[in-house]
Scaffold this motif. Structure first.
Motif, PDB file in Angstrom:
ATOM      1  N   MET A   5      38.437  43.432  57.103  1.00 59.69           N
ATOM      2  CA  MET A   5      38.721  44.253  58.281  1.00 59.69           C
ATOM      3  C   MET A   5      40.043  43.868  58.920  1.00 59.69           C
ATOM      4  SD  MET A   5      35.069  44.545  60.289  1.00 59.69           S
ATOM      5  CE  MET A   5      35.843  45.553  61.560  1.00 59.69           C
ATOM      6  N   PRO A   6      40.728  44.851  59.544  1.00 58.80           N
ATOM      7  CA  PRO A   6      41.918  44.500  60.338  1.00 58.80           C
ATOM      8  C   PRO A   6      41.524  43.537  61.442  1.00 58.80           C
ATOM      9  CG  PRO A   6      41.807  46.867  59.937  1.00 58.80           C
ATOM     10  CD  PRO A   6      40.493  46.293  59.482  1.00 58.80           C
ATOM     11  N   ALA A   7      42.414  42.606  61.743  1.00 62.16           N
ATOM     12  CA  ALA A   7      42.115  41.569  62.732  1.00 62.16           C
ATOM     13  C   ALA A   7      41.675  42.136  64.084  1.00 62.16           C
ATOM     14  CB  ALA A   7      43.320  40.644  62.899  1.00 62.16           C
ATOM     15  N   PRO A   8      42.353  43.164  64.631  1.00 57.41           N
ATOM     16  CA  PRO A   8      41.930  43.693  65.932  1.00 57.41           C
ATOM     17  C   PRO A   8      40.509  44.256  65.902  1.00 57.41           C
ATOM     18  CG  PRO A   8      44.161  44.411  65.422  1.00 57.41           C
ATOM     19  CD  PRO A   8      43.609  43.811  64.173  1.00 57.41           C
ATOM     20  N   ALA A   9      40.168  44.973  64.811  1.00 57.04           N
ATOM     21  CA  ALA A   9      38.830  45.560  64.712  1.00 57.04           C
ATOM     22  C   ALA A   9      37.771  44.474  64.611  1.00 57.04           C
ATOM     23  CB  ALA A   9      38.752  46.482  63.490  1.00 57.04           C
ATOM     24  N   LEU A  75      46.093  50.993  41.318  1.00 59.02           N
ATOM     25  CA  LEU A  75      46.310  49.614  41.763  1.00 59.02           C
ATOM     26  C   LEU A  75      47.437  48.919  41.020  1.00 59.02           C
ATOM     27  CD1 LEU A  75      42.540  48.541  41.817  1.00 59.02           C
ATOM     28  CD2 LEU A  75      43.910  49.277  43.768  1.00 59.02           C
ATOM     29  N   THR A  76      48.040  49.629  40.069  1.00 60.48           N
ATOM     30  CA  THR A  76      49.051  49.008  39.201  1.00 60.48           C
ATOM     31  C   THR A  76      50.184  48.360  39.975  1.00 60.48           C
ATOM     32  OG1 THR A  76      48.562  50.659  37.496  1.00 60.48           O
ATOM     33  CG2 THR A  76      50.626  49.447  37.282  1.00 60.48           C
ATOM     34  N   ALA A  77      50.547  48.931  41.124  1.00 58.73           N
ATOM     35  CA  ALA A  77      51.656  48.391  41.906  1.00 58.73           C
ATOM     36  C   ALA A  77      51.395  46.959  42.361  1.00 58.73           C
ATOM     37  CB  ALA A  77      51.928  49.282  43.115  1.00 58.73           C
ATOM     38  N   LEU A  78      50.132  46.539  42.396  1.00 56.48           N
ATOM     39  CA  LEU A  78      49.784  45.187  42.859  1.00 56.48           C
ATOM     40  C   LEU A  78      49.600  44.199  41.704  1.00 56.48           C
ATOM     41  CD1 LEU A  78      47.100  46.140  45.552  1.00 56.48           C
ATOM     42  CD2 LEU A  78      49.519  45.656  45.932  1.00 56.48           C
ATOM     43  N   LYS A  79      49.671  44.698  40.490  1.00 54.17           N
ATOM     44  CA  LYS A  79      49.353  43.863  39.324  1.00 54.17           C
ATOM     45  C   LYS A  79      50.523  42.971  38.927  1.00 54.17           C
ATOM     46  CE  LYS A  79      47.364  44.192  34.674  1.00 54.17           C
ATOM     47  NZ  LYS A  79      46.876  45.135  33.628  1.00 54.17           N
ATOM     48  N   SER A  89      44.202  39.799  47.256  1.00 55.72           N
ATOM     49  CA  SER A  89      42.989  39.706  48.070  1.00 55.72           C
ATOM     50  C   SER A  89      42.360  41.081  48.252  1.00 55.72           C
ATOM     51  CB  SER A  89      43.329  39.118  49.441  1.00 55.72           C
ATOM     52  OG  SER A  89      44.081  40.048  50.209  1.00 55.72           O
ATOM     53  N   PRO A  90      41.063  41.122  48.555  1.00 55.38           N
ATOM     54  CA  PRO A  90      40.417  42.410  48.838  1.00 55.38           C
ATOM     55  C   PRO A  90      41.126  43.180  49.948  1.00 55.38           C
ATOM     56  CG  PRO A  90      38.754  40.727  48.528  1.00 55.38           C
ATOM     57  CD  PRO A  90      40.080  40.022  48.560  1.00 55.38           C
ATOM     58  N   ARG A  91      41.565  42.486  50.954  1.00 52.82           N
ATOM     59  CA  ARG A  91      42.258  43.141  52.061  1.00 52.82           C
ATOM     60  C   ARG A  91      43.554  43.792  51.579  1.00 52.82           C
ATOM     61  NH1 ARG A  91      43.113  42.601  57.600  1.00 52.82           N
ATOM     62  NH2 ARG A  91      44.431  44.377  58.166  1.00 52.82           N
ATOM     63  N   GLN A  92      44.273  43.142  50.669  1.00 54.88           N
ATOM     64  CA  GLN A  92      45.505  43.714  50.133  1.00 54.88           C
ATOM     65  C   GLN A  92      45.208  44.979  49.315  1.00 54.88           C
ATOM     66  OE1 GLN A  92      46.782  40.000  48.256  1.00 54.88           O
ATOM     67  NE2 GLN A  92      48.669  40.073  49.480  1.00 54.88           N
ATOM     68  N   PHE A  93      44.107  44.945  48.564  1.00 58.50           N
ATOM     69  CA  PHE A  93      43.706  46.135  47.808  1.00 58.50           C
ATOM     70  C   PHE A  93      43.483  47.311  48.764  1.00 58.50           C
ATOM     71  CE2 PHE A  93      42.052  43.366  44.223  1.00 58.50           C
ATOM     72  CZ  PHE A  93      42.918  43.872  43.263  1.00 58.50           C
ATOM     73  N   ASP A  95      44.394  47.742  51.938  1.00 55.78           N
ATOM     74  CA  ASP A  95      45.598  48.164  52.662  1.00 55.78           C
ATOM     75  C   ASP A  95      46.473  49.047  51.780  1.00 55.78           C
ATOM     76  OD1 ASP A  95      44.849  46.831  54.929  1.00 55.78           O
ATOM     77  OD2 ASP A  95      46.139  45.089  54.606  1.00 55.78           O
ATOM     78  N   HIS A  96      46.587  48.663  50.507  1.00 57.87           N
ATOM     79  CA  HIS A  96      47.401  49.442  49.569  1.00 57.87           C
ATOM     80  C   HIS A  96      46.817  50.842  49.376  1.00 57.87           C
ATOM     81  CE1 HIS A  96      49.621  50.596  45.971  1.00 57.87           C
ATOM     82  NE2 HIS A  96      48.464  50.806  45.354  1.00 57.87           N
ATOM     83  N   LEU A  97      45.515  50.916  49.158  1.00 59.38           N
ATOM     84  CA  LEU A  97      44.870  52.211  48.935  1.00 59.38           C
ATOM     85  C   LEU A  97      44.952  53.099  50.172  1.00 59.38           C
ATOM     86  CD1 LEU A  97      41.689  51.022  46.993  1.00 59.38           C
ATOM     87  CD2 LEU A  97      43.629  52.301  46.053  1.00 59.38           C
ATOM     88  N   THR A  98      44.775  52.496  51.340  1.00 56.05           N
ATOM     89  CA  THR A  98      44.832  53.265  52.585  1.00 56.05           C
ATOM     90  C   THR A  98      46.231  53.798  52.842  1.00 56.05           C
ATOM     91  OG1 THR A  98      43.047  51.936  53.549  1.00 56.05           O
ATOM     92  CG2 THR A  98      44.444  53.180  55.071  1.00 56.05           C
TER      93      THR A  98
END
Length: 310
Positions: A5-9, A75-79, A89-93, A95-98
């Protein structure tokens, strides 16, 4: 939750910031400490190490689930060319998709808004309808195009009209003063209509028959009488002996349904009914009801005039 989750949320939900566990390093030097002090230091070290190990394990599990659920083309851009997704990290995945694919277009918003007018299944609890509407409005708000109460009522009425069983409730809704047609009042009005319909279904299941509801103060619906056999030879209507004849009430097209009787919905017939009672005969028409409902679900019921003998 803090891992994705985003830190503020997360802070709003938990009331505190999420601290990512870190490896505690080597066991602290306990030389010169007393026995109880060594026990306390060792216990704290073990606790910190367990938290870190659990965090790493959870990250690994979430990473595996995301890679299993999402086509890797997104997801290739993160590979990494050597270690793949090992350091993502899951959060990076997420954030990228969003950021890359989570944008909402005007077409998406219109499609979401149109869902309010889709036909609702009246056999479902009415709470399901309110939940669906809330979800649709939340999506609209998140997309920057909130749906007003007035628009919500207008579109929901379209969906209820398609059910073919709330004609009377819709009519009485418009009988209310405009100032009283609020969203809260709308929910209360149709919850009552839903409850009344449920009672009618229970009574019908107990053996009570439908009865006519128009009165002497109001003429019954005007219908086009059936023609003699062969009068329309060669027409489509003769080719379909069970087809509905044209029914009109105050210039409003009507139709007949074995389960619901005469309704103010030309598309709701015995053959198209989606909420059928036991024994429903889809070939029944107004002029050949085949034991179906005799209720008239249009116009006002009025009051029965008193007889001089009463």
């Amino acid at each position: 939750m803090g891992t994705i989750m985003p830190a503020p949320a997360y802070a709003v939900i938990s009331g505190a910031a999420f601290d990512i566990p870190v490896h505690p390093g080597p066991l602290p030097n306990v030389a010169g400490l007393t026995g109880p002090q060594i026990t306390a230091v060792t216990r704290q070290y073990d606790t910190n190490l367990d938290e870190f190990t659990t965090f790493v394990s959870m990250q690994s599990d979430l990473r595996r689930q995301i890679l299993s659920a999402v086509d890797h083309v997104y997801l290739t851009a993160l590979k990494h060319p050597t270690i793949g997704y090992a350091n993502v990290s899951p959060r990076q995945f997420l954030d990228h998709l969003t950021t890359k694919y989570g944008g909402v277009t005007s077409t998406d918003m219109e499609a979401n808004r149109a869902k309010l007018a889709t036909q609702w299944n009246p056999d479902e609890p009415v709470e399901n309808l309110w939940e669906r509407i809330t979800e649709i409005r939340n999506v609209a708000t998140a997309g920057g195009d909130p749906i007003s109460d007035t628009a919500t009522i207008e579109l929901t009425l379209q969906g209820l009209a398609k059910c073919g069983v709330f004609d009377r409730a819709i009519q009485t809704w418009f009988d209310k003063p405009l100032a009283e047609r609020t969203w809260v009042a709308f929910q209360d009005h149709f919850e009552r209509a839903y409850e009344n319909r449920e009672r009618e279904k229970t009574a019908k299941a107990s053996g009570f028959a439908c009865v006519p509801t128009h009165s002497a103060n109001q003429p019954p619906p005007v219908v086009t009488p059936p023609t003699a056999p062969g009068a329309n030879a060669g027409t489509n209507e003769d080719a379909k002996p069970n087809a509905q004849r044209r029914l009109v009430y105050n210039d409003t097209p009507l139709s007949y349904c074995w389960t619901h009787g005469l309704v103010r919905n030309a598309s709701h017939t015995s053959a198209t009914c989606t909420n059928r009672a036991d024994g429903h005969d889809e070939t029944a028409t107004l002029f050949n009801r085949k034991g179906g409902c005799n209720e008239i679900r249009c116009g006002r019921s009025g009051k029965r005039p008193h007889s001089p003998n009463e």
